[in-house]
Design a protein around this motif. Structure first.
Motif: not given
Length: 179
Positions: A88-108
């Protein structure tokens, strides 16, 4: 002490010298706060934040260490949890640099929904911004888009989750990978 949530959600935060923080992972009823204790660490550089209040079982650190030493089943369970947490931590770190805030908010939001028994989360836009490591206006704009599309309902100090399927489509692949 080590906590095993039965309900509620705990965030694991990285805290920076300037006071900013960012969520690295969440823990709900699937986990525990024992990640570093599993490996014998006595201190931690991260901070725990109870996002959604709930109930938790509590174990003294000495009892935890004894259970790790004496119970193969307990040890294997804690190793499995540690592996899932690290993923979860590793994917989250990569996600923060690779995806839009809209995508990240939906994930969260989906991750929070997975760990909470109700469709309404007692969270503010300030908290969402802090967890995602962005300014409040940035998360407000992303949340408004999700609201306008009927996926969530924004209310004062809470967010109601309306359409899990639609949030899943908007979320980046990171949610599905970790889930």
């Amino acid at each position: 002490r080590v906590y095993f949530p039965e309900s509620g959600v705990i965030s694991i935060l990285a805290v920076y010298a300037d006071g900013r923080s960012m969520e690295m992972a969440t823990i709900g009823r699937e986990g525990s706060t024992a990640i570093q204790a599993v490996f014998g660490a006595r201190s931690s550089s991260f901070r725990l934040l109870v996002q959604v209040p709930g109930e938790a079982l509590c174990m003294k650190r000495a009892d935890f260490d004894l259970a790790m030493a004496q119970s193969e089943a307990f040890r294997q369970l804690m190793y499995a949890h540690s592996h899932a947490f690290l993923e979860q931590v590793l994917v989250s770190g990569a996600c923060n640099g690779a995806h839009t805030i809209r995508q990240r908010l939906a994930r969260w939001l989906l991750m929070m929904w997975d760990r909470h028994d109700a469709d309404t989360l007692p969270v503010t836009q300030d908290l969402m911004a802090e967890m995602l490591g962005v300014q409040r206006p940035t998360v407000t704009n992303a949340a408004r888009l999700l609201h306008d599309e009927g996926m969530i309902k924004l209310e004062r100090k809470r967010v109601s989750l309306l359409d899990r399927e639609a949030l899943g489509r908007v979320s980046c692949e990171c949610y599905h990978q970790v889930r």
